[in-house]
Design a protein around this motif. Structure first.
Motif, short mmCIF file in Angstrom:
data_model
loop_
_atom_site.label_atom_id
_atom_site.label_comp_id
_atom_site.label_asym_id
_atom_site.label_seq_id
_atom_site.Cartn_x
_atom_site.Cartn_y
_atom_site.Cartn_z
N ARG A 18 23.84 6.10 -50.34
CA ARG A 18 23.82 7.56 -50.17
C ARG A 18 24.15 8.23 -51.49
O ARG A 18 25.24 8.77 -51.69
CB ARG A 18 24.76 7.97 -49.06
CG ARG A 18 24.30 9.29 -48.45
CD ARG A 18 24.76 9.50 -47.06
NE ARG A 18 26.18 9.72 -46.98
CZ ARG A 18 26.86 9.81 -45.83
NH1 ARG A 18 26.23 9.68 -44.69
NH2 ARG A 18 28.15 10.00 -45.83
N GLU A 35 25.20 18.88 -46.73
CA GLU A 35 26.43 19.32 -46.09
C GLU A 35 26.64 18.54 -44.78
O GLU A 35 25.66 18.26 -44.07
CB GLU A 35 26.31 20.82 -45.76
CG GLU A 35 27.64 21.53 -45.79
CD GLU A 35 27.48 23.00 -45.44
OE1 GLU A 35 28.43 23.56 -44.91
OE2 GLU A 35 26.39 23.56 -45.69
N ALA A 36 27.89 18.18 -44.49
CA ALA A 36 28.26 17.54 -43.22
C ALA A 36 27.50 16.25 -42.89
O ALA A 36 26.97 16.11 -41.79
CB ALA A 36 28.08 18.55 -42.08
N PRO A 37 27.46 15.30 -43.82
CA PRO A 37 26.82 14.03 -43.45
C PRO A 37 27.69 13.25 -42.48
O PRO A 37 28.91 13.43 -42.44
CB PRO A 37 26.73 13.29 -44.79
CG PRO A 37 27.86 13.82 -45.59
CD PRO A 37 28.06 15.25 -45.16
N ILE A 38 27.07 12.39 -41.70
CA ILE A 38 27.84 11.55 -40.78
C ILE A 38 28.24 10.28 -41.51
O ILE A 38 27.52 9.83 -42.43
CB ILE A 38 26.99 11.26 -39.52
CG1 ILE A 38 27.86 10.73 -38.40
CG2 ILE A 38 25.86 10.28 -39.81
CD1 ILE A 38 27.15 10.68 -37.06
N CYS A 76 17.37 15.97 -36.67
CA CYS A 76 18.28 16.76 -37.53
C CYS A 76 18.88 15.75 -38.52
O CYS A 76 20.11 15.58 -38.57
CB CYS A 76 19.38 17.42 -36.71
SG CYS A 76 18.80 18.74 -35.63
N CYS A 77 18.06 15.08 -39.30
CA CYS A 77 18.50 13.85 -39.97
C CYS A 77 19.31 14.08 -41.24
O CYS A 77 19.89 13.13 -41.79
CB CYS A 77 17.31 12.95 -40.26
SG CYS A 77 16.27 13.55 -41.60
N GLY A 78 19.37 15.31 -41.75
CA GLY A 78 20.15 15.57 -42.97
C GLY A 78 19.79 14.58 -44.06
O GLY A 78 18.61 14.41 -44.40
N ILE A 85 15.00 20.62 -40.81
CA ILE A 85 14.43 21.93 -41.13
C ILE A 85 14.55 22.22 -42.63
O ILE A 85 13.78 23.01 -43.19
CB ILE A 85 15.11 23.03 -40.27
CG1 ILE A 85 14.27 24.28 -40.24
CG2 ILE A 85 16.52 23.32 -40.75
CD1 ILE A 85 14.70 25.25 -39.14
N ASN A 86 15.49 21.55 -43.28
CA ASN A 86 15.79 21.82 -44.68
C ASN A 86 15.05 20.84 -45.61
O ASN A 86 15.36 19.64 -45.61
CB ASN A 86 17.32 21.70 -44.87
CG ASN A 86 17.75 21.93 -46.30
OD1 ASN A 86 16.93 22.14 -47.19
ND2 ASN A 86 19.05 21.87 -46.52
N ALA A 116 17.16 18.52 -47.67
CA ALA A 116 17.75 17.38 -46.94
C ALA A 116 16.72 16.25 -46.87
O ALA A 116 17.06 15.08 -47.05
CB ALA A 116 18.17 17.82 -45.54
N ASN A 147 22.66 13.88 -34.68
CA ASN A 147 23.93 14.53 -35.00
C ASN A 147 23.60 15.95 -35.46
O ASN A 147 23.49 16.22 -36.63
CB ASN A 147 24.58 13.65 -36.11
CG ASN A 147 25.55 14.32 -37.02
OD1 ASN A 147 25.46 14.17 -38.24
ND2 ASN A 147 26.49 15.00 -36.47
N PRO A 148 23.38 16.85 -34.46
CA PRO A 148 22.99 18.22 -34.81
C PRO A 148 24.18 19.00 -35.38
O PRO A 148 25.31 18.54 -35.29
CB PRO A 148 22.58 18.80 -33.45
CG PRO A 148 23.41 18.06 -32.47
CD PRO A 148 23.57 16.67 -33.01
N PRO A 149 23.93 20.18 -35.95
CA PRO A 149 25.07 20.99 -36.40
C PRO A 149 25.93 21.38 -35.20
O PRO A 149 25.41 21.51 -34.10
CB PRO A 149 24.40 22.24 -37.00
CG PRO A 149 22.95 22.09 -36.84
CD PRO A 149 22.64 20.83 -36.13
N ILE A 184 28.92 23.43 -40.12
CA ILE A 184 27.72 24.16 -40.51
C ILE A 184 26.99 24.68 -39.27
O ILE A 184 27.24 24.22 -38.17
CB ILE A 184 26.74 23.29 -41.34
CG1 ILE A 184 26.35 22.03 -40.57
CG2 ILE A 184 27.28 22.95 -42.70
CD1 ILE A 184 25.22 21.25 -41.23
N ILE A 232 18.37 24.58 -31.02
CA ILE A 232 18.22 23.12 -30.98
C ILE A 232 18.32 22.61 -29.54
O ILE A 232 17.51 21.78 -29.09
CB ILE A 232 19.28 22.45 -31.90
CG1 ILE A 232 18.94 22.77 -33.37
CG2 ILE A 232 19.34 20.93 -31.68
CD1 ILE A 232 19.98 22.31 -34.37
#
Ligand SMILES: C[S@@+](CC[C@H](N)C(=O)[O-])C[C@H]1O[C@@H](n2cnc3c(N)ncnc32)[C@H](O)[C@@H]1O
Length: 374
Positions: free
Chosen positions: A165, A170-173, A197-199, A259-260, A263, A302-304, A309, A318
């Motif tokens: 990684r 922001e806010a990774p699992i 929502c894979c970030g 969506i980003n 990301a 792992n959604p917001p 965030i 979502i």
């Protein structure tokens, strides 16, 4: 040498780590409160560090005893054969914790315990002081209700640090939690896995590592790799075996959306770093655009959840997308980690299973909504 080893894990993941250790062929002695104790040897230290996906670290259990006075702590710590592990130049430190115990001052306990280790090693090596310029030896004393457990850490930076990684969002699992979510889901390498929502791509990447049987620690180093007490050839042999175990023929169907676009760029770079970019399809898209023609599949995600965030309206959108998608595809299953307690109401159904877990220090819940049987 016969060793009693401890794999530490986040509360709630003990059963997953226990199963991983059993699959590696080790006998479990005890599993409780984030600690799974098992029997092994020096090779087990190497294999557990390389292969455990959901554990935080691997420790050697050096001793367990009851103490009420500092003098007892000193003598019991001094009785441990530290010279079997720590060489003359070893960089050793003692950290500790104390809960509901007579010896309640952690700094005082640490200082007494460290003094005992120093005295033992001074007598053994016949020196007056230590340069501490060599490999690291992190000793931990955990005191709970006057019972002391002494461990030696073999891992170094936590096992979640796989090394892939390099690009974050922001806010990774945590990688260890992502691996546990997958292992607790219905997914196997012959089924589709999607994280909409894979970030930074953690869940798809961990799934691909499992599918291709890639040891999560294959590309990183460990504290005990520097130790004389663990022969270097064990690391060499086990790394070679891990490389040979990779299933390069496996082509799992894994999808990551977000969506980003930034990301998605990070997720692609991380998947490449992990060596699994050939089996994950990433795309920048809104979850509401997600469609499938596959009869069954598994969404692990792992959604917001607002704590860190995402605003409320975004989260509700979502959930609307989940409702629509699972309405159209009732044979798909949803496995979702969130701290947001409104998800079941928003989806209009109760989860088939719930499990309290932690993402770092944040309490979350793992909701499992099972699809209809095909
Ligand atoms: C908690 S983060 C996921 C972190 C990820 N598991 C990781 O390890 O990096 C939630 C992600 O959901 C994404 N997101 C928010 N709304 C979305 C939507 N409508 N469609 C798709 N992704 C969305 C955000 O851009 C963010 O990357």
């Amino acid at each position: 040498m016969k060793l009693e080893l401890i794999a530490t894990a986040t509360f709630g993941l003990e059963a997953v780590v226990k199963r991983e250790l059993e699959n590696l062929g080790y006998k479990i002695l005890k599993s409780e409160d984030g600690k799974i104790t098992f029997l092994g040897d020096e090779r087990a230290v190497v294999r557990a560090n390389l292969w455990l996906r959901s554990a935080d670290r691997v420790q050697i259990k050096m001793a367990e005893f009851t103490v009420l006075e500092f003098e007892d702590l000193f003598q019991q710590m001094k009785a441990i054969p530290w010279e079997e592990w720590i060489p003359i130049d070893g960089k050793f430190v003692v950290n500790g914790s104390s809960v509901k115990s007579k010896l309640s001052s952690v700094p005082a306990c640490q200082s007494v315990a460290e003094k005992a280790v120093v005295e033992r090693l001074k007598e053994f090596y016949m020196v007056d002081y230590f340069t501490k310029t060599g490999a690291a030896y992190d000793i931990k004393i955990t005191i709970l209700k006057d019972r002391v457990t002494v461990t030696l850490d073999t891992t170094g930076p936590g096992l979640h640090k796989r090394g892939y990684r390099t690009h974050s969002v922001e806010a990774p699992i945590k990688e260890t939690l992502a691996a546990a979510m997958i292992q607790l889901s219905f997914w196997n390498k012959d089924r589709i896995l999607s994280d909409p929502c894979c970030g930074s791509g953690t869940i798809p990447i961990e799934a691909a590592l499992i599918a291709k049987n890639i040891a999560p620690g294959i590309s990183r180093s460990f504290a005990s790799e520097e130790w004389e007490a663990i022969p270097a050839n064990l690391w060499k042999e086990e790394r070679k075996a891990a490389f040979e175990a990779i299933d390069n023929e496996c082509k799992p169907k894994i999808f990551g959306l977000d969506i980003n676009p930034k990301a998605i760029a990070a997720a692609k770079a991380n998947a490449e770093e992990a060596g699994v970019d050939d089996c994950i399809k990433f795309a920048a898209a809104d979850i509401s655009a997600m469609r499938t023609k596959s009869l069954s599949g598994v969404m692990v995600t792992n959604p917001p959840y607002g704590e860190r965030i995402g605003d409320r309206r975004g989260i509700e959108k979502i959930y609307e997308a989940y409702r629509r998608f699972f309405g159209e595809n009732p044979t798909w299953s949803l496995f979702v980690v969130t701290a947001d307690k409104s998800i079941e109401k928003a989806l209009g159904r109760s989860a088939d299973r719930r499990r309290k877990l932690y993402n770092g220090r944040l309490e979350v819940c793992y909701y499992q909504f099972h699809g209809e049987k095909v």
